[in-house]
Enzyme design. Structure first.
Site, PDB file in Angstrom:
ATOM      1  N   HIS A 126      38.557 -18.143 -14.269  1.00 50.16           N
ATOM      2  CA  HIS A 126      38.923 -17.372 -13.072  1.00 50.16           C
ATOM      3  C   HIS A 126      40.419 -17.509 -12.771  1.00 50.16           C
ATOM      4  O   HIS A 126      41.082 -16.546 -12.397  1.00 50.16           O
ATOM      5  CB  HIS A 126      38.170 -17.886 -11.840  1.00 50.16           C
ATOM      6  CG  HIS A 126      36.692 -17.689 -11.885  1.00 50.16           C
ATOM      7  ND1 HIS A 126      35.811 -18.740 -12.035  1.00 50.16           N
ATOM      8  CD2 HIS A 126      35.926 -16.573 -11.777  1.00 50.16           C
ATOM      9  CE1 HIS A 126      34.582 -18.276 -12.015  1.00 50.16           C
ATOM     10  NE2 HIS A 126      34.613 -16.970 -11.870  1.00 50.16           N
ATOM     11  N   GLN A 144      29.620  -5.715 -17.665  1.00 52.33           N
ATOM     12  CA  GLN A 144      30.063  -5.511 -16.274  1.00 52.33           C
ATOM     13  C   GLN A 144      31.429  -4.823 -16.246  1.00 52.33           C
ATOM     14  O   GLN A 144      31.642  -3.873 -15.489  1.00 52.33           O
ATOM     15  CB  GLN A 144      30.136  -6.867 -15.567  1.00 52.33           C
ATOM     16  CG  GLN A 144      30.836  -6.822 -14.215  1.00 52.33           C
ATOM     17  CD  GLN A 144      30.739  -8.146 -13.487  1.00 52.33           C
ATOM     18  OE1 GLN A 144      29.728  -8.431 -12.873  1.00 52.33           O
ATOM     19  NE2 GLN A 144      31.780  -8.960 -13.531  1.00 52.33           N
ATOM     20  N   LEU A 173      38.031 -17.415 -21.562  1.00 48.40           N
ATOM     21  CA  LEU A 173      38.552 -18.752 -21.868  1.00 48.40           C
ATOM     22  C   LEU A 173      37.423 -19.609 -22.419  1.00 48.40           C
ATOM     23  O   LEU A 173      36.288 -19.524 -21.939  1.00 48.40           O
ATOM     24  CB  LEU A 173      39.114 -19.400 -20.593  1.00 48.40           C
ATOM     25  CG  LEU A 173      40.622 -19.623 -20.615  1.00 48.40           C
ATOM     26  CD1 LEU A 173      41.351 -18.301 -20.706  1.00 48.40           C
ATOM     27  CD2 LEU A 173      41.070 -20.395 -19.379  1.00 48.40           C
ATOM     28  N   LYS A 227      34.238 -11.935 -20.369  1.00 47.77           N
ATOM     29  CA  LYS A 227      33.015 -12.729 -20.540  1.00 47.77           C
ATOM     30  C   LYS A 227      31.800 -11.892 -20.111  1.00 47.77           C
ATOM     31  O   LYS A 227      30.766 -11.906 -20.754  1.00 47.77           O
ATOM     32  CB  LYS A 227      33.151 -14.005 -19.696  1.00 47.77           C
ATOM     33  CG  LYS A 227      31.892 -14.770 -19.445  1.00 47.77           C
ATOM     34  CD  LYS A 227      31.543 -15.630 -20.622  1.00 47.77           C
ATOM     35  CE  LYS A 227      30.366 -16.549 -20.368  1.00 47.77           C
ATOM     36  NZ  LYS A 227      29.465 -16.197 -19.312  1.00 47.77           N
ATOM     37  N   LEU A 277      34.742 -21.765  -8.997  1.00 46.08           N
ATOM     38  CA  LEU A 277      35.758 -21.296  -9.938  1.00 46.08           C
ATOM     39  C   LEU A 277      36.045 -22.295 -11.056  1.00 46.08           C
ATOM     40  O   LEU A 277      35.922 -23.499 -10.876  1.00 46.08           O
ATOM     41  CB  LEU A 277      37.056 -21.009  -9.181  1.00 46.08           C
ATOM     42  CG  LEU A 277      36.925 -20.004  -8.037  1.00 46.08           C
ATOM     43  CD1 LEU A 277      38.266 -19.785  -7.366  1.00 46.08           C
ATOM     44  CD2 LEU A 277      36.347 -18.683  -8.525  1.00 46.08           C
ATOM     45  N   GLY A 294      36.814 -10.459 -15.939  1.00 51.50           N
ATOM     46  CA  GLY A 294      36.774 -11.161 -17.215  1.00 51.50           C
ATOM     47  C   GLY A 294      35.935 -10.423 -18.255  1.00 51.50           C
ATOM     48  O   GLY A 294      34.925  -9.800 -17.937  1.00 51.50           O
TER      49      GLY A 294
HETATM   50  O1  PAF Z   1      31.521 -11.360 -12.064  1.00 49.20           O
HETATM   51  C1  PAF Z   1      31.238 -11.731 -10.906  1.00 49.20           C
HETATM   52  O2  PAF Z   1      31.524 -12.855 -10.492  1.00 49.20           O
HETATM   53  C2  PAF Z   1      30.489 -10.786  -9.985  1.00 49.20           C
HETATM   54  O3  PAF Z   1      29.562 -10.024 -10.680  1.00 49.20           O
HETATM   55  C3  PAF Z   1      31.417  -9.881  -9.155  1.00 49.20           C
HETATM   56  C4  PAF Z   1      32.211  -8.936 -10.029  1.00 49.20           C
HETATM   57  C5  PAF Z   1      32.367 -10.744  -8.331  1.00 49.20           C
HETATM   58  C6  PAF Z   1      30.594  -9.027  -8.185  1.00 49.20           C
HETATM   59  O4  PAF Z   1      29.846  -9.811  -7.315  1.00 49.20           O
END
Ligand code: PAF
Length: 291
Positions: free
Chosen positions: A34, A155, A178, A151, A30, A149
Site C-alpha cells: 500500500h 479489480q 510487492l 495484486k 496497511l 495494486g
Molecule cells: O482493494 C481494496 O482494498 C478494496 O477492494 C478497495 C478498492 C479499497 C474498495 O473497497
C-alpha cells in the site's frame, strides 16, 4: 497528514487544494505494498500542488456472508502513522454510517463478462460492492488520478472499465505487486497465516513463475497447452493440501481465454496473465503474474 472522518470536512479541505488530488483507496491494515502505491501517487502529482489522499474503509458491501468482514483487522492508528511516513497528505477514514447513512440502494453493477469470471465466480456480488464503494469514493474525493495494486488484477481491470464506461474524468493507474524476499505477494490477509502456512504459501508464486517460464519458452502456445499447465498447477495445489478455486492463464486485456489464433500470434500481440486463487487452512489467497 490530516485524518478526516466526515464527508463535509473532507470536501472543505479539498476545496482549498490548488488542484484535484491523487487517490489511493484501501481497506487499511496497511503493508509496504500500500505504501508503495502512496509513493507512486505522490510521484504522479509531483510539482502540481495536488494532495495525496488515502482512504481507509472496510466495505461491508464487498464481503460475502461467509467472508472475513468482522475479523478483518482494523488498525487505524498504525495505518495513519505509516501513511504519514509514506507522504500521504490526507487520510479519509469514514465510519460505516458516514459512508452508508442508509442502506446503499443504488449500486454500480459491472457487466457480467468482466465481473462474473474468476474472483466474481467465487465471490458473488464482490465486484458490485467494490465498484459501488469506489464510485462513491470517487464522487467524494474527485481525484484526477487513482492508484490500485495489480495484486487485485481483476479489480484493477473492472475499475478501469467502470471509469471508461461512466466517462469519469479520472486516470486509473496500476501499481506493481510487492513481494517478500522469498516471493510471497504482500497482502493484508497474510497476517492470518501460521508460520507453516506462510512457508507453504510460496507455492503460489512458484507455480506462477513456472507457467511464465514455460509460456515464454514455448515455440507455439495453444489453448490445450495452457489447459495442461492450469490442470497441473491445480493438481499440485490439491496434492499439497490446498483448496484451489482456479489457476487460469488469460488475456491481460479482459481476462478471457485467448483464442488459438491469438496464441499462435504470440505473447507480444496478446499478452497473458496467470491468475490463481486458493485456500490454505482458513485463508484464501490470490496472486497473479503477467506472462
Ligand atoms: O482493494 C481494496 O482494498 C478494496 O477492494 C478497495 C478498492 C479499497 C474498495 O473497497
Amino acid at each position: 497528514m490530516k485524518t478526516i472522518h466526515t464527508l463535509a470536512e473532507l470536501r472543505a479541505e479539498l476545496a482549498q487544494a490548488p488542484s484535484r488530488p491523487a487517490f489511493v483507496p484501501t481497506m487499511g491494515n496497511l503493508h509496504d505494498g500500500h505504501l508503495a502505491l502512496i509513493r507512486q501517487a505522490r510521484g504522479l502529482v509531483a510539482g502540481s500542488g495536488s494532495p495525496v489522499v488515502a482512504s481507509i474503509f472496510v466495505n461491508r458491501l464487498q464481503f460475502g456472508p461467509n467472508e472475513d468482514f468482522d475479523r478483518y483487522p482494523r488498525t487505524l492508528a498504525r495505518d495513519a502513522e505509516l501513511l504519514a511516513g509514506a507522504g500521504c497528505d490526507i487520510l479519509f477514514a469514514p465510519a460505516e454510517d458516514e459512508l452508508y447513512p442508509e442502506p446503499q440502494g443504488y449500486k454500480v453493477i459491472p457487466p457480467e463478462g468482466l465481473a462474473n469470471i474468476l474472483e466474481g465466480a467465487f465471490r458473488p456480488g464482490f465486484f458490485t460492492g467494490v465498484c459501488t464503494v469506489v464510485h462513491k469514493l470517487f464522487n467524494i474525493v474527485q481525484p484526477r488520478v487513482a492508484v490500485f495494486g495489480k495484486k487485485d488484477y481483476q479489480q484493477l481491470m473492472v475499475l478501469r472499465n467502470m471509469v471508461a464506461q461512466m466517462a469519469l474524468p479520472i486516470e486509473v493507474v496500476g501499481g506493481e505487486t510487492l513481494r517478500s524476499p522469498e516471493g510471497l505477494a504482500l497482502s493484508s490477509r497474510n497476517g492470518y497465516l501460521s508460520d507453516a502456512e506462510r512457508a507453504e504459501a510460496l507455492t503460489l508464486v512458484r507455480l506462477l513463475r513456472g507457467i511464465q517460464t514455460q509460456a515464454r519458452a514455448a515455440e507455439v502456445l495453444t489453448p490445450g497447452l495452457l489447459q495442461q499447465w492450469e490442470d497441473a498447477a491445480m493438481a499440485e495445489l490439491r496434492q499439497r493440501g490446498w483448496a484451489p478455486d482456479y489457476v487460469m492463464v488469460r488475456r491481460q486485456k479482459d481476462l478471457h481465454p485467448a483464442t488459438a489464433e491469438e496464441l499462435t500470434a504470440g505473447l507480444q500481440a496478446t499478452p497473458l496473465v496467470t491468475l490463481v486463487a486458493a485456500r490454505i487452512g482458513h485463508t484464501r489467497l490470490i496472486d497473479n503474474l503477467e506472462v
